[in-house]
Design a protein around this motif. Structure first.
Motif, PDB file in Angstrom:
ATOM      1  N   GLN A  66     -26.262  10.144  -0.188  1.00  0.00           N
ATOM      2  CA  GLN A  66     -24.995  10.480   0.459  1.00  0.00           C
ATOM      3  C   GLN A  66     -24.223  11.541  -0.311  1.00  0.00           C
ATOM      4  OE1 GLN A  66     -23.361   6.268   1.422  1.00  0.00           O
ATOM      5  NE2 GLN A  66     -23.051   7.522   3.251  1.00  0.00           N
ATOM      6  N   ILE A  67     -24.964  12.366  -1.033  1.00  0.00           N
ATOM      7  CA  ILE A  67     -24.342  13.349  -1.901  1.00  0.00           C
ATOM      8  C   ILE A  67     -23.498  14.361  -1.119  1.00  0.00           C
ATOM      9  CG2 ILE A  67     -26.256  15.020  -1.921  1.00  0.00           C
ATOM     10  CD1 ILE A  67     -25.739  15.213  -5.008  1.00  0.00           C
ATOM     11  N   ASN A  68     -23.843  14.586   0.136  1.00  0.00           N
ATOM     12  CA  ASN A  68     -23.086  15.531   0.959  1.00  0.00           C
ATOM     13  C   ASN A  68     -22.173  14.844   1.970  1.00  0.00           C
ATOM     14  OD1 ASN A  68     -24.235  17.914  -0.198  1.00  0.00           O
ATOM     15  ND2 ASN A  68     -26.109  17.512   0.975  1.00  0.00           N
ATOM     16  N   SER A  69     -22.045  13.538   1.860  1.00  0.00           N
ATOM     17  CA  SER A  69     -21.203  12.790   2.793  1.00  0.00           C
ATOM     18  C   SER A  69     -19.741  12.848   2.362  1.00  0.00           C
ATOM     19  CB  SER A  69     -21.654  11.329   2.859  1.00  0.00           C
ATOM     20  OG  SER A  69     -22.991  11.224   3.295  1.00  0.00           O
ATOM     21  N   ASP A  70     -18.859  12.585   3.311  1.00  0.00           N
ATOM     22  CA  ASP A  70     -17.438  12.461   2.990  1.00  0.00           C
ATOM     23  C   ASP A  70     -17.206  11.176   2.210  1.00  0.00           C
ATOM     24  OD1 ASP A  70     -16.781  14.803   4.271  1.00  0.00           O
ATOM     25  OD2 ASP A  70     -16.210  13.829   6.152  1.00  0.00           O
ATOM     26  N   ILE A  71     -16.215  11.227   1.338  1.00  0.00           N
ATOM     27  CA  ILE A  71     -15.867  10.038   0.563  1.00  0.00           C
ATOM     28  C   ILE A  71     -14.402   9.663   0.795  1.00  0.00           C
ATOM     29  CG2 ILE A  71     -17.570  10.488  -1.243  1.00  0.00           C
ATOM     30  CD1 ILE A  71     -15.138  11.380  -3.028  1.00  0.00           C
ATOM     31  N   SER A  72     -14.116   8.391   0.563  1.00  0.00           N
ATOM     32  CA  SER A  72     -12.748   7.879   0.516  1.00  0.00           C
ATOM     33  C   SER A  72     -12.611   7.112  -0.789  1.00  0.00           C
ATOM     34  CB  SER A  72     -12.465   6.951   1.704  1.00  0.00           C
ATOM     35  OG  SER A  72     -12.640   7.623   2.934  1.00  0.00           O
ATOM     36  N   VAL A  73     -11.385   7.038  -1.295  1.00  0.00           N
ATOM     37  CA  VAL A  73     -11.152   6.416  -2.594  1.00  0.00           C
ATOM     38  C   VAL A  73     -10.050   5.363  -2.454  1.00  0.00           C
ATOM     39  CG1 VAL A  73     -10.560   6.794  -5.018  1.00  0.00           C
ATOM     40  CG2 VAL A  73     -11.851   8.530  -3.757  1.00  0.00           C
ATOM     41  N   PHE A  74     -10.282   4.178  -3.018  1.00  0.00           N
ATOM     42  CA  PHE A  74      -9.371   3.045  -2.867  1.00  0.00           C
ATOM     43  C   PHE A  74      -9.054   2.434  -4.231  1.00  0.00           C
ATOM     44  CE2 PHE A  74     -11.621   3.536   1.092  1.00  0.00           C
ATOM     45  CZ  PHE A  74     -10.698   3.221   2.085  1.00  0.00           C
ATOM     46  N   SER A  75      -7.954   1.667  -4.269  1.00  0.00           N
ATOM     47  CA  SER A  75      -7.536   0.984  -5.488  1.00  0.00           C
ATOM     48  C   SER A  75      -6.859  -0.332  -5.121  1.00  0.00           C
ATOM     49  CB  SER A  75      -6.554   1.865  -6.277  1.00  0.00           C
ATOM     50  OG  SER A  75      -5.787   1.099  -7.192  1.00  0.00           O
ATOM     51  N   ALA A  76      -7.084  -1.362  -5.946  1.00  0.00           N
ATOM     52  CA  ALA A  76      -6.383  -2.643  -5.792  1.00  0.00           C
ATOM     53  C   ALA A  76      -6.049  -3.182  -7.169  1.00  0.00           C
ATOM     54  CB  ALA A  76      -7.224  -3.646  -5.008  1.00  0.00           C
ATOM     55  N   PRO A  77      -4.843  -3.745  -7.348  1.00  0.00           N
ATOM     56  CA  PRO A  77      -4.379  -4.110  -8.690  1.00  0.00           C
ATOM     57  C   PRO A  77      -4.723  -5.524  -9.120  1.00  0.00           C
ATOM     58  CG  PRO A  77      -2.588  -4.382  -7.132  1.00  0.00           C
ATOM     59  CD  PRO A  77      -3.775  -3.875  -6.339  1.00  0.00           C
ATOM     60  N   GLY A  78      -4.769  -5.706 -10.432  1.00  0.00           N
ATOM     61  CA  GLY A  78      -4.749  -7.041 -11.000  1.00  0.00           C
ATOM     62  C   GLY A  78      -3.336  -7.592 -10.934  1.00  0.00           C
ATOM     63  N   ARG A  79      -3.152  -8.809 -11.454  1.00  0.00           N
ATOM     64  CA  ARG A  79      -1.815  -9.405 -11.388  1.00  0.00           C
ATOM     65  C   ARG A  79      -1.514 -10.200 -12.652  1.00  0.00           C
ATOM     66  NH1 ARG A  79      -2.807 -13.599 -13.220  1.00  0.00           N
ATOM     67  NH2 ARG A  79      -3.809 -15.407 -12.296  1.00  0.00           N
ATOM     68  N   THR A  80      -0.242 -10.358 -12.919  1.00  0.00           N
ATOM     69  CA  THR A  80       0.180 -11.222 -14.009  1.00  0.00           C
ATOM     70  C   THR A  80       1.132 -12.278 -13.467  1.00  0.00           C
ATOM     71  OG1 THR A  80       1.180 -11.311 -16.214  1.00  0.00           O
ATOM     72  CG2 THR A  80       2.108  -9.707 -14.698  1.00  0.00           C
ATOM     73  N   GLU A  81       0.910 -13.508 -13.864  1.00  0.00           N
ATOM     74  CA  GLU A  81       1.799 -14.611 -13.469  1.00  0.00           C
ATOM     75  C   GLU A  81       2.982 -14.626 -14.430  1.00  0.00           C
ATOM     76  OE1 GLU A  81       1.722 -18.841 -15.102  1.00  0.00           O
ATOM     77  OE2 GLU A  81       0.196 -18.825 -13.536  1.00  0.00           O
ATOM     78  N   ILE A  82       4.188 -14.585 -13.886  1.00  0.00           N
ATOM     79  CA  ILE A  82       5.385 -14.566 -14.716  1.00  0.00           C
ATOM     80  C   ILE A  82       6.050 -15.941 -14.750  1.00  0.00           C
ATOM     81  CG2 ILE A  82       7.699 -13.548 -14.970  1.00  0.00           C
ATOM     82  CD1 ILE A  82       6.492 -10.953 -13.828  1.00  0.00           C
ATOM     83  N   GLY A  83       6.068 -16.639 -13.638  1.00  0.00           N
ATOM     84  CA  GLY A  83       6.635 -17.979 -13.576  1.00  0.00           C
ATOM     85  C   GLY A  83       5.900 -18.816 -12.557  1.00  0.00           C
ATOM     86  N   GLY A  84       5.800 -20.099 -12.814  1.00  0.00           N
ATOM     87  CA  GLY A  84       5.087 -20.983 -11.897  1.00  0.00           C
ATOM     88  C   GLY A  84       3.675 -21.249 -12.361  1.00  0.00           C
ATOM     89  N   ASN A  85       3.542 -21.845 -13.548  1.00  0.00           N
ATOM     90  CA  ASN A  85       2.226 -22.127 -14.115  1.00  0.00           C
ATOM     91  C   ASN A  85       1.628 -23.381 -13.471  1.00  0.00           C
ATOM     92  OD1 ASN A  85       0.815 -22.934 -17.340  1.00  0.00           O
ATOM     93  ND2 ASN A  85       0.093 -21.445 -15.883  1.00  0.00           N
ATOM     94  N   HIS A  86       0.543 -23.203 -12.735  1.00  0.00           N
ATOM     95  CA  HIS A  86      -0.144 -24.290 -12.026  1.00  0.00           C
ATOM     96  C   HIS A  86       0.769 -24.955 -10.986  1.00  0.00           C
ATOM     97  CE1 HIS A  86      -4.171 -24.680 -13.746  1.00  0.00           C
ATOM     98  NE2 HIS A  86      -3.641 -24.290 -14.894  1.00  0.00           N
ATOM     99  N   THR A  87       1.444 -24.153 -10.203  1.00  0.00           N
ATOM    100  CA  THR A  87       2.277 -24.688  -9.116  1.00  0.00           C
ATOM    101  C   THR A  87       1.712 -24.359  -7.742  1.00  0.00           C
ATOM    102  OG1 THR A  87       3.662 -22.711  -9.236  1.00  0.00           O
ATOM    103  CG2 THR A  87       4.437 -24.660 -10.419  1.00  0.00           C
TER     104      THR A  87
END
Length: 434
Positions: free
Chosen positions: A49-70
């Motif tokens: 697919q070297i000559n094919s069109d591409i799209s680029v995506f991103s998705a984030p990690g997360r950090t828990e700030i409050g609510g441990n095991h809730t």
């Protein structure tokens, strides 16, 4: 567009505003190199697919700030998407195959002719891909194939939920290309959770996926998991002179399943006493008044963990209000109480099966020495091994990071930035994060 055109636009600054939004002003040039390398590796992995069109995506990690095991008891959490993410370079095609090569892992080849659960796939990323595709198919999406190369700086085992980021990434790709973006953030999160629960075989809550899909700093009430209440905040801890630091103590999660399961099962055992499915359905006053009788059917630890739930559930809401009002003194006090509750009531700082391995208590103790009464520190995420979280005054970040890395090794401490948006396609446009 072709790969060469994307790389040219990348270096011409077409994506600069979006990259600043995702990663901060100081990281743009570093991210340009990262994205270019990902595109080049995509070409190596998929030469057909070297000559094919591409799209680029991103998705984030997360950090828990409050609510441990809730969240698994339908409680409240305060959490944030972060600037560490997983990105994908994608080329779509008409074959009924989804092929995903993740850096450091074998190629996943998923035939979408049959999207039923496969027992031999459980515990693999192929299962997540198949499960997400199955959900979209059930909703009426006509899914075609695609090839993708992914690379992630959400380090596996870092407590920042690399699995949820991957799920939201795959969901965003399919949603954008094959479902006309009709699934909102809540639905994308539910699709990711379904794939993880049913296809992957892990009974996780919904918090990780929900935060990755929504982005930003969010307060989430899971009383109704079908329609969770979400409040997105515009505040960032950095505006108050603090940074979020996550330290990976390098403890292994591989044999801690029983410890994690015991937390939710013991809380559920307490809820069962009241003929309820979850502790969220139990009145706190009724619970407290019933402790003498409850001890006849539940262990003392189950009672203590349930007490943690009631207090932590309330605290997550109070932390949300404190941040919204800019009351950092109150917020930090609440975070310290959360850390004490996790240590003394929830008891998830180390495994009872490995009582001499106490990296998390050690990291917290050393953190308190370095911070000397400033900021706050607590266990992060599931606990028992892995990570701690500290809110550190900006002037102490360098010394704090150096202290943690002296103890647990180079690059064990991540200084995080809150990312305002969830899963996205890199188009050059700023995302609407309101």
């Amino acid at each position: 567009m072709h790969a060469e055109e994307f790389i040219k636009q990348l270096h011409d600054g077409v994506y600069d505003l979006q990259l600043k939004q995702l990663y901060g002003n100081q990281a743009v040039e570093k991210q340009k190199i990262r994205y270019e390398n990902a595109v080049l590796e995509f070409k190596n992995q998929f030469p057909q697919q070297i000559n094919s069109d591409i799209s680029v995506f991103s998705a984030p990690g997360r950090t828990e700030i409050g609510g441990n095991h809730t969240d698994h008891q339908h409680g409240c959490v305060l959490a944030a998407a972060v600037n560490l993410d997983v990105i994908a370079v994608v080329s779509f095609h008409d074959d009924n195959m989804i092929c995903v090569k993740s850096e450091g892992y074998p190629m996943d080849n998923v035939c979408i002719d049959n999207l039923s659960v496969r027992e031999n796939e459980k515990g693999t990323s192929a299962a997540l891909i198949r499960g997400i595709a199955a959900q979209f198919s059930e909703m009426g999406a006509v899914i075609g194939g695609f090839n993708a190369y992914t690379t992630s700086d959400v380090v596996s085992g870092s407590g920042l939920s690399s699995s949820a980021a991957f799920e939201i990434l795959i969901g965003t790709i399919i949603n954008n290309k094959y479902f006309d973006k009709k699934s909102d953030a809540v639905r994308l999160a539910q699709i990711g959770q379904y794939a993880e629960n049913v296809y992957y075989g892990k009974k996780s809550g919904l918090m990780d996926q929900m935060v990755s899909a929504n982005g930003g700093l969010v307060f989430i009430d899971f009383k109704d998991t079908v329609n969770p209440e979400i409040q997105k905040h515009s505040v960032d801890l950095s505006q108050f002179g603090y940074e979020i630091c996550i330290t990976d103590t390098k403890g292994s999660h591989s044999d801690l399943t029983d410890d994690y399961v015991a937390v939710s099962s013991e809380m559920k055992q307490a809820a069962d006493y009241f003929n309820c499915c979850y502790l969220r359905e139990v009145a706190e006053e009724n619970f407290i008044n019933s402790i003498p009788e409850l001890r006849k059917t539940c262990s003392d630890r189950a009672v203590l963990r349930s007490l943690h739930f009631f207090e932590e559930n309330r605290r997550a809401y109070q932390e949300s209000v404190a941040l919204q009002e800019g009351n950092m003194e109150y917020f930090l006090g609440l975070m310290k109480k959360s850390g004490s509750s996790s240590a003394n009531l929830l008891q998830n700082l180390y495994s009872v099966n490995k009582p001499t391995e106490q990296a998390i208590p050690l990291a917290i103790a050393v953190s308190k020495k370095i911070l000397n009464g400033e900021g706050a520190v607590r266990v992060h995420g599931g606990g028992f091994a892995g990570t701690i979280q500290a809110v550190v005054p900006a002037n102490l970040v360098e010394s704090y990071k150096a202290g943690m890395e002296k103890l647990f090794g180079e690059d064990c401490c991540y200084v995080l930035r809150i990312r305002p948006c969830g899963g996205v396609e890199l188009t050059g446009a700023m995302e609407d994060v309101q």
